[in-house]
Design a protein around this motif. Structure first.
Motif, mmCIF file in Angstrom:
data_model
loop_
_atom_site.group_PDB
_atom_site.id
_atom_site.type_symbol
_atom_site.label_atom_id
_atom_site.label_comp_id
_atom_site.label_asym_id
_atom_site.label_seq_id
_atom_site.Cartn_x
_atom_site.Cartn_y
_atom_site.Cartn_z
ATOM 1 N N GLY A 234 -57.669 5.326 -29.677
ATOM 2 C CA GLY A 234 -59.086 5.099 -29.436
ATOM 3 C C GLY A 234 -59.303 4.889 -27.953
ATOM 4 O O GLY A 234 -58.831 5.669 -27.134
ATOM 5 N N SER A 235 -59.928 3.783 -27.621
ATOM 6 C CA SER A 235 -60.291 3.496 -26.236
ATOM 7 C C SER A 235 -59.651 2.217 -25.734
ATOM 8 O O SER A 235 -59.450 1.274 -26.489
ATOM 9 N N PHE A 236 -59.378 2.202 -24.437
ATOM 10 C CA PHE A 236 -59.072 0.950 -23.749
ATOM 11 C C PHE A 236 -60.433 0.319 -23.478
ATOM 12 O O PHE A 236 -61.339 0.980 -22.983
ATOM 13 N N HIS A 237 -60.588 -0.962 -23.832
ATOM 14 C CA HIS A 237 -61.874 -1.616 -23.587
ATOM 15 C C HIS A 237 -61.813 -2.463 -22.317
ATOM 16 O O HIS A 237 -62.516 -2.182 -21.360
ATOM 17 N N ARG A 238 -60.961 -3.488 -22.322
ATOM 18 C CA ARG A 238 -60.880 -4.345 -21.143
ATOM 19 C C ARG A 238 -59.795 -5.391 -21.328
ATOM 20 O O ARG A 238 -59.297 -5.577 -22.436
ATOM 21 N N TYR A 239 -59.457 -6.040 -20.239
ATOM 22 C CA TYR A 239 -58.577 -7.203 -20.299
ATOM 23 C C TYR A 239 -59.473 -8.423 -20.352
ATOM 24 O O TYR A 239 -60.315 -8.631 -19.477
ATOM 25 N N ASP A 240 -59.328 -9.228 -21.395
ATOM 26 C CA ASP A 240 -60.086 -10.469 -21.559
ATOM 27 C C ASP A 240 -59.234 -11.602 -20.997
ATOM 28 O O ASP A 240 -58.311 -12.085 -21.665
ATOM 29 N N GLU A 241 -59.514 -11.987 -19.768
ATOM 30 C CA GLU A 241 -58.705 -12.992 -19.092
ATOM 31 C C GLU A 241 -58.792 -14.359 -19.770
ATOM 32 O O GLU A 241 -57.817 -15.107 -19.792
ATOM 33 N N ASP A 242 -59.943 -14.685 -20.350
ATOM 34 C CA ASP A 242 -60.102 -15.974 -21.037
ATOM 35 C C ASP A 242 -59.176 -16.097 -22.244
ATOM 36 O O ASP A 242 -58.664 -17.174 -22.530
ATOM 37 N N ARG A 243 -58.971 -14.995 -22.951
ATOM 38 C CA ARG A 243 -58.113 -15.007 -24.145
ATOM 39 C C ARG A 243 -56.723 -14.459 -23.871
ATOM 40 O O ARG A 243 -55.870 -14.467 -24.753
ATOM 41 N N SER A 244 -56.495 -13.922 -22.679
ATOM 42 C CA SER A 244 -55.207 -13.320 -22.285
ATOM 43 C C SER A 244 -54.791 -12.201 -23.236
ATOM 44 O O SER A 244 -53.650 -12.139 -23.685
ATOM 45 N N VAL A 245 -55.749 -11.311 -23.521
ATOM 46 C CA VAL A 245 -55.478 -10.161 -24.378
ATOM 47 C C VAL A 245 -56.128 -8.910 -23.802
ATOM 48 O O VAL A 245 -57.156 -8.987 -23.130
ATOM 49 N N VAL A 246 -55.512 -7.777 -24.081
ATOM 50 C CA VAL A 246 -56.129 -6.490 -23.802
ATOM 51 C C VAL A 246 -56.813 -6.042 -25.083
ATOM 52 O O VAL A 246 -56.207 -6.051 -26.163
ATOM 53 N N LEU A 247 -58.067 -5.681 -24.969
ATOM 54 C CA LEU A 247 -58.847 -5.191 -26.103
ATOM 55 C C LEU A 247 -58.873 -3.670 -26.060
ATOM 56 O O LEU A 247 -59.128 -3.073 -25.007
ATOM 57 N N PHE A 248 -58.548 -3.066 -27.190
ATOM 58 C CA PHE A 248 -58.541 -1.616 -27.295
ATOM 59 C C PHE A 248 -58.901 -1.255 -28.723
ATOM 60 O O PHE A 248 -59.168 -2.123 -29.545
#
Length: 91
Positions: A6-20
């Motif tokens: 699918g898509s790379f969405h973003r790095y969520d620094e607050d949760r320390s996760v990459v969303l994809f």
């Protein structure tokens, strides 16, 4: 039915996760991978937030293979249901 990139969405620094996301048929499946899991896969320690997208792209095949396995095993979490990958998923 195939489970595809699918898509790379973003790095969520607050949760320390990459969303994809991954795609199953015509449905987008939300996914996340912890920064610890990516560092484990990469043999790195504390990759900077600015480098997370590049790191994800480099590790994408391994990440998506594991996400597909969790999807096939119905290991969905959260609302809306999605795949969450942690370092333990790669050991």
């Amino acid at each position: 039915m195939a489970f595809t990139s699918g898509s790379f969405h973003r790095y969520d620094e607050d949760r320390s996760v990459v969303l994809f996301s991954m795609i199953h048929g015509h449905t987008e499946v939300p996914c996340a991978i912890s920064s610890d899991a990516m560092d484990f896969l990469d043999g790195a320690k504390r990759t900077s937030p600015a480098q997370r997208e590049q790191q994800f792209m480099r590790l994408r095949a391994s990440i998506e293979t594991r996400a597909e396995r969790k999807f096939e095993n119905a290991e969905m979490e959260g609302k809306p249901a999605g795949i969450i990958l942690r370092s333990i998923d790669f050991r």
